[in-house]
Design a protein around this motif. Structure first.
Motif, mmCIF file in Angstrom:
data_model
loop_
_atom_site.group_PDB
_atom_site.id
_atom_site.type_symbol
_atom_site.label_atom_id
_atom_site.label_comp_id
_atom_site.label_asym_id
_atom_site.label_seq_id
_atom_site.Cartn_x
_atom_site.Cartn_y
_atom_site.Cartn_z
ATOM 1 N N PRO A 173 -1.724 0.509 -14.937
ATOM 2 C CA PRO A 173 -1.258 1.759 -15.541
ATOM 3 C C PRO A 173 -2.192 2.924 -15.212
ATOM 4 N N LYS A 174 -1.626 4.133 -15.156
ATOM 5 C CA LYS A 174 -2.375 5.365 -14.930
ATOM 6 C C LYS A 174 -3.284 5.265 -13.704
ATOM 7 N N THR A 175 -2.704 4.758 -12.648
ATOM 8 C CA THR A 175 -3.430 4.585 -11.393
ATOM 9 C C THR A 175 -2.608 5.227 -10.273
ATOM 10 N N HIS A 176 -3.282 5.906 -9.370
ATOM 11 C CA HIS A 176 -2.594 6.536 -8.245
ATOM 12 C C HIS A 176 -2.403 5.517 -7.117
ATOM 13 N N TYR A 177 -1.192 5.473 -6.581
ATOM 14 C CA TYR A 177 -0.859 4.553 -5.494
ATOM 15 C C TYR A 177 -0.163 5.321 -4.364
ATOM 16 N N VAL A 178 -0.339 4.801 -3.156
ATOM 17 C CA VAL A 178 0.470 5.194 -2.005
ATOM 18 C C VAL A 178 1.337 3.994 -1.651
ATOM 19 N N PHE A 179 2.669 4.183 -1.654
ATOM 20 C CA PHE A 179 3.608 3.091 -1.412
ATOM 21 C C PHE A 179 4.124 3.177 0.021
ATOM 22 N N THR A 180 4.209 2.000 0.668
ATOM 23 C CA THR A 180 4.672 1.948 2.054
ATOM 24 C C THR A 180 5.663 0.812 2.223
ATOM 25 N N VAL A 181 6.526 0.986 3.213
ATOM 26 C CA VAL A 181 7.483 -0.050 3.613
ATOM 27 C C VAL A 181 7.275 -0.318 5.090
ATOM 28 N N ASP A 182 6.947 -1.564 5.430
ATOM 29 C CA ASP A 182 6.783 -1.984 6.824
ATOM 30 C C ASP A 182 7.990 -2.790 7.265
ATOM 31 N N ALA A 183 8.452 -2.528 8.474
ATOM 32 C CA ALA A 183 9.538 -3.308 9.064
ATOM 33 C C ALA A 183 8.944 -4.371 9.972
ATOM 34 N N VAL A 184 9.419 -5.603 9.836
ATOM 35 C CA VAL A 184 8.953 -6.734 10.658
ATOM 36 C C VAL A 184 10.083 -7.095 11.614
ATOM 37 N N VAL A 185 9.781 -7.084 12.903
ATOM 38 C CA VAL A 185 10.794 -7.368 13.925
ATOM 39 C C VAL A 185 10.265 -8.441 14.865
ATOM 40 N N LEU A 186 11.208 -9.105 15.558
ATOM 41 C CA LEU A 186 10.848 -10.072 16.586
ATOM 42 C C LEU A 186 10.378 -9.330 17.835
#
Length: 207
Positions: A173-186
């Motif tokens: 709680p009450k913490t700053h985050y940077v959110f990311t989405v990585d794509a995994v491909v062959l």
């Protein structure tokens, strides 16, 4: 008669004396000064030699020439987002197979944070070699002591392409985050997979 002869003798002697002294005076004053050749010879024999040089002139400093390839700039931290704050979804297409993620660009990510969770929304463009997505929450707050391990949440796409949503849990709680989405491909050549970030948010605090 004796007085006259004495006076005459004195009159003859005095002019003679002054005449001799006058000749000596004139002869000494009329002597010529030493010749310049003699002075130069004396200076050359015992004096310092002289070197004649031309006075220098100020010239402007050389300017760097234009052209060529500039040195590459060094950047730190996260790469800049291509679209700014919120996510910009791609336009859906009827056929998903020809579409693939462009790993050279990072799009914005929509995030709805709560106290210990966050909901991420992004658009899956698809791709025949797409395997899965990996969701990260990276803390931006300095913590003294032991650090939490950086883990990710795996999300398998249920459709070839389309809008996707997933939840990350176990946040502080009450913490700053940077959110990311990585794509995994062959990989196109050889075995194994390749992953890269395709969506990222700004620093967001949990509640």
């Amino acid at each position: 008669m004796k007085r006259r002869s004495g006076g005459l003798l004195l009159a003859l002697v005095v002019p003679a004396v002054f005449g001799l002294s006058g000749c000596g005076l004139f002869s000494s004053s009329s002597s010529s000064p030493p010749s310049s050749a003699g002075a130069d010879g004396a200076a050359g024999a015992g004096g310092d030699s002289w070197i004649v040089s031309e006075q220098g002139k100020a010239t402007p400093s050389p300017k760097p020439t234009s052209g060529g390839t500039p040195p590459p700039s060094v950047s730190f931290g996260f790469l800049p987002l291509s679209g700014g704050g919120g996510a910009k979804y791609a336009t859906p297409t009827p056929v998903c197979s020809p579409n693939m993620f462009n790993f050279s660009k990072i799009a914005g990510l929509d995030v709805t944070p709560a106290a210990t969770t966050a909901v991420l929304d992004w658009y899956n463009v698809g791709g025949i070699n797409l395997v899965e997505f990996r969701l990260y929450a990276i803390s931006q707050d300095l913590v003294v002591g032991d650090q939490r391990d950086v883990t990710y949440t795996v999300v398998k796409p249920k459709t070839p392409c389309g809008q996707m949503s997933a939840t990350i849990t176990n946040l502080s709680p009450k913490t700053h985050y940077v959110f990311t989405v990585d794509a995994v491909v062959l990989r196109r050549s050889g075995d194994g997979t390749h992953s890269a970030t395709v969506f990222r948010s700004h620093s967001l605090p949990t509640l």
